[in-house]
Design an enzyme around this catalytic site. Structure first.
Site, PDB file in Angstrom:
ATOM      1  N   LYS A   3      12.745  -5.135 -10.815  1.00  0.00           N
ATOM      2  CA  LYS A   3      12.471  -4.447  -9.700  1.00  0.00           C
ATOM      3  C   LYS A   3      13.547  -4.896  -8.596  1.00  0.00           C
ATOM      4  O   LYS A   3      13.777  -6.120  -8.501  1.00  0.00           O
ATOM      5  CB  LYS A   3      11.019  -4.759  -8.951  1.00  0.00           C
ATOM      6  CG  LYS A   3       9.893  -4.205  -9.823  1.00  0.00           C
ATOM      7  CD  LYS A   3       8.643  -4.728  -9.198  1.00  0.00           C
ATOM      8  CE  LYS A   3       7.473  -3.865  -9.964  1.00  0.00           C
ATOM      9  NZ  LYS A   3       6.052  -4.024  -9.188  1.00  0.00           N
ATOM     10  N   ARG A  58       2.208   0.143   7.948  1.00  0.00           N
ATOM     11  CA  ARG A  58       1.993   1.489   8.748  1.00  0.00           C
ATOM     12  C   ARG A  58       0.750   2.039   8.192  1.00  0.00           C
ATOM     13  O   ARG A  58      -0.151   1.647   7.315  1.00  0.00           O
ATOM     14  CB  ARG A  58       3.184   2.598   8.259  1.00  0.00           C
ATOM     15  CG  ARG A  58       3.035   2.843   6.857  1.00  0.00           C
ATOM     16  CD  ARG A  58       3.975   4.116   6.354  1.00  0.00           C
ATOM     17  NE  ARG A  58       3.728   4.239   4.943  1.00  0.00           N
ATOM     18  CZ  ARG A  58       4.238   3.878   4.023  1.00  0.00           C
ATOM     19  NH1 ARG A  58       4.648   2.824   3.874  1.00  0.00           N
ATOM     20  NH2 ARG A  58       3.492   4.466   2.708  1.00  0.00           N
ATOM     21  N   VAL A  64      -0.407   8.306   4.433  1.00  0.00           N
ATOM     22  CA  VAL A  64      -0.933   9.600   4.281  1.00  0.00           C
ATOM     23  C   VAL A  64      -2.259   9.729   4.294  1.00  0.00           C
ATOM     24  O   VAL A  64      -3.193  10.566   4.931  1.00  0.00           O
ATOM     25  CB  VAL A  64      -0.328  10.287   3.495  1.00  0.00           C
ATOM     26  CG1 VAL A  64      -0.701  11.743   3.170  1.00  0.00           C
ATOM     27  CG2 VAL A  64       1.420  10.360   3.941  1.00  0.00           C
ATOM     28  N   ARG A  66      -3.304  16.668  -1.550  1.00  0.00           N
ATOM     29  CA  ARG A  66      -2.010  16.750  -0.490  1.00  0.00           C
ATOM     30  C   ARG A  66      -1.572  18.185  -0.887  1.00  0.00           C
ATOM     31  O   ARG A  66      -1.142  18.377  -1.981  1.00  0.00           O
ATOM     32  CB  ARG A  66      -1.033  15.903  -0.908  1.00  0.00           C
ATOM     33  CG  ARG A  66      -1.274  14.231  -0.542  1.00  0.00           C
ATOM     34  CD  ARG A  66      -0.235  13.354  -0.533  1.00  0.00           C
ATOM     35  NE  ARG A  66      -0.587  11.981  -0.441  1.00  0.00           N
ATOM     36  CZ  ARG A  66       0.523  11.329  -0.088  1.00  0.00           C
ATOM     37  NH1 ARG A  66       1.730  11.367   0.140  1.00  0.00           N
ATOM     38  NH2 ARG A  66       0.011   9.845   0.183  1.00  0.00           N
TER      39      ARG A  66
HETATM   40  C1  MV4 Z   1       4.729  -1.960 -11.830  1.00  0.00           C
HETATM   41  C2  MV4 Z   1       4.365  -1.313 -12.838  1.00  0.00           C
HETATM   42  C3  MV4 Z   1       4.032  -2.170 -14.065  1.00  0.00           C
HETATM   43  N1  MV4 Z   1       4.033  -3.495 -13.906  1.00  0.00           N
HETATM   44  N2  MV4 Z   1       4.959  -3.359 -11.847  1.00  0.00           N
HETATM   45  C4  MV4 Z   1       5.933   1.592  -9.169  1.00  0.00           C
HETATM   46  C5  MV4 Z   1       6.700   1.678  -7.901  1.00  0.00           C
HETATM   47  C6  MV4 Z   1       6.204   0.565  -7.158  1.00  0.00           C
HETATM   48  N3  MV4 Z   1       5.017   0.844  -6.263  1.00  0.00           N
HETATM   49  C7  MV4 Z   1       5.881  -0.599  -8.222  1.00  0.00           C
HETATM   50  N4  MV4 Z   1       5.528   0.516  -9.420  1.00  0.00           N
HETATM   51  C8  MV4 Z   1       4.942  -0.023 -10.351  1.00  0.00           C
HETATM   52  N5  MV4 Z   1       5.075  -1.415 -10.602  1.00  0.00           N
HETATM   53  C9  MV4 Z   1       4.674  -4.044 -13.088  1.00  0.00           C
HETATM   54  N6  MV4 Z   1       4.556  -5.368 -13.227  1.00  0.00           N
HETATM   55  C10 MV4 Z   1       4.332  -0.141 -12.771  1.00  0.00           C
HETATM   56  C11 MV4 Z   1       4.485   0.705 -11.632  1.00  0.00           C
HETATM   57  C12 MV4 Z   1       4.397   2.051 -11.587  1.00  0.00           C
HETATM   58  C13 MV4 Z   1       3.439   2.629 -10.921  1.00  0.00           C
HETATM   59  C14 MV4 Z   1       2.690   1.805  -9.790  1.00  0.00           C
HETATM   60  C15 MV4 Z   1       1.800   2.468  -8.950  1.00  0.00           C
HETATM   61  C16 MV4 Z   1       1.737   3.849  -8.868  1.00  0.00           C
HETATM   62  C17 MV4 Z   1       2.315   4.672  -9.821  1.00  0.00           C
HETATM   63  C18 MV4 Z   1       3.310   4.072 -10.798  1.00  0.00           C
HETATM   64  C19 MV4 Z   1       4.251   4.936 -11.620  1.00  0.00           C
HETATM   65  C20 MV4 Z   1       5.131   4.195 -12.068  1.00  0.00           C
HETATM   66  C21 MV4 Z   1       5.174   2.682 -12.274  1.00  0.00           C
END
Ligand code: MV4
Length: 446
Positions: free
Chosen positions: A158, A292, A295, A336
């Site tokens: 990330k 913040r 939405v 939405r």
């Molecule tokens: C993750 C994950 C699985 N494992 N972290 C997507 C963007 C950011 N908010 C972090 N996200 C994710 N982090 C780990 N360790 C899967 C996602 C993710 C996701 C998270 C929330 C809502 C939608 C998503 C769509 C794809 C991946």
């Protein structure tokens, strides 16, 4: 208490803030671009200042013009809404330098929580559950390999400056790590000018469940329970609901307490959201913190009967919160409505709205700035309305949403109404059996 608040935003959230200000007897200043001359927030506000041409960079993101508008109208506070400058540390600091209260987080807090690796380290210190992985930012590929072996595949790379999925890579086996490391850093550098990366154990098929919090300037925070935001397409939320169909009372207590502990540890002031990943065993892990208003805040307002914009203004004016937590008494769903064509891969569909008939009746809330004859400008976000329904149970809320969507008539442009109508009939959605993977398999019927 503030006498006059400038709303540094547009569309439905600008109206939302203006409405609460009027109820509190606070004067309002709207700012608008040339493209928004005919927009409702300009008409609803007590005063309006044109801050530039259509492009956001020349108007809603132009800090100097917004500060100038506040100065000439003598506004004593600025509400940034969401998006635009709502999480811009430089703008928060600029307001402070000009003795204008920024109704949001301080620049230092925005920087601290905006740096995702730093936010995670802070949460670990606060004792908030986090996904196992690297201790902060990974310095080089050698360390990346080492951390991946220690964490165990699959892992998630990330971007520390990231959010919303940019600069993120899932890696299932070691031979794919180098390519993922290089491409994620390249993407993050291009998007954020920063390629700091951190790593986590990949949580498979997680749910995105976030906790609303409010902190005051006396070190106290409370939570207002959860919102399930797992139905997303390309990291864009489509619909949200509270309570989450996956929630249990025990899990709500644990997540709520963790969110309050985090907020009080960092001495957070204002409305904020702690986002968690929840796995199929109901383990929850800190993902990100948003400094913040969001939405989807209306569904929380509807089930706990609380005006979050009003609380933001009161807290910014130094009023202490009551300190109690809030739990859902009803069930609320938000759809939405975007100016996009769901039959053509959700591609944007700006244009002139010729007919606009909004649904109404018991338990129906419509947050929108659109009206018949309104021209949807192509320069901004495609969301044109939020349809929120509230009922005693989830089943009644889904039925109410179906009825409201059937009543909702928008002509002249394509919208995502047909998508939401089909979603409300999808067996997995109706069963409450969905994760962040749900939209990958969703197919629109003709
Ligand atoms: C993750 C994950 C699985 N494992 N972290 C997507 C963007 C950011 N908010 C972090 N996200 C994710 N982090 C780990 N360790 C899967 C996602 C993710 C996701 C998270 C929330 C809502 C939608 C998503 C769509 C794809 C991946």
């Amino acid at each position: 208490m503030f006498k006059k608040i400038l709303i540094a935003n547009r569309g439905e959230i600008a109206l939302r803030v203006i409405r609460t200000c009027k109820e509190m007897g606070i004067k309002t200043v709207a700012v608008y671009s040339k493209a928004d001359e005919e927009s409702l927030h300009v008409r609803f506000a007590d005063e309006a200042v044109c801050i530039g041409p259509a492009p956001s960079s020349e108007s809603y993101l132009k800090m100097s013009n917004i500060i100038a508008a506040a100065e000439i109208t003598n506004a004593d506070a600025i509400h940034p809404g969401y998006g635009f400058l709502s999480e811009n540390a430089k703008f928060s600091n600029l307001c402070e330098e000009h003795n204008i209260k920024f109704i949001g987080a301080t620049g230092r807090m925005i920087d601290q929580m905006g740096d995702k690796a730093n936010a995670k380290s802070t949460m670990i210190e606060a004792g908030v559950p986090c996904v196992p992985g690297s201790e902060g930012v990974i310095t080089d590929f050698e360390e990346c390999e080492k951390v991946a072996l220690e964490t165990g595949y699959p892992v998630m790379l990330k971007a520390s400056a990231g959010g919303g999925g940019k600069g993120m890579r899932a890696v299932w086996k070691s031979e794919d790590l180098k390519e993922a490391w290089d491409s994620a850093r390249q993407e993050s550098k291009a998007a954020f000018g920063n390629d700091d990366m951190y790593m986590e154990k990949l949580i498979e098929e997680p749910r995105h469940i976030e906790i609303q919090i409010v902190g005051d300037s006396y070190g106290k925070a409370c939570h207002l329970s959860e919102r399930d935001c797992s139905v997303q397409r390309r990291h864009q939320k489509l619909t949200e609901e509270t309570p989450s169909p996956f929630m249990t009372e025990e899990l709500r207590e644990s997540m709520g307490n963790a969110a309050v502990k985090a907020a009080e540890y960092i001495k957070y002031e204002g409305a904020g959201t702690i986002e968690f990943l929840v796995d199929k065993h109901r383990n929850f892990y800190f993902m990100e913190m948003n400094t913040r208003i969001q939405v989807e805040h209306p569904i929380t307002e509807e089930v706990v009967n609380y005006d979050l914009i009003r609380e933001q203004i009161l807290v910014a004016a130094g009023v202490p919160i009551s300190g109690k937590n809030y739990y859902p008494q009803l069930h609320s769903i938000e759809c939405r409505i975007n100016a996009e064509d769901p039959h053509n891969n959700f591609r944007p569909a700006p244009g002139k709205v010729t007919t606009f008939h909004a649904p109404g009746g018991h338990g129906v809330r419509m947050d929108t700035h659109v009206y018949a004859g309104y021209m949807i400008p192509p320069n901004y976000d495609s969301m044109i309305a939020k349809l929120i329904v509230t009922a005693q149970t989830r089943e009644e809320a889904i039925n109410k949403m179906k009825r409201a969507l059937d009543e909702f008539v928008i002509e002249g442009i394509k919208t995502t109404i047909p998508f939401h109508r089909q979603l409300m009939e999808h067996p997995d959605y109706v069963a409450g059996n969905y994760t962040t993977k749900f939209m990958e398999d969703f197919l629109m019927k003709p």
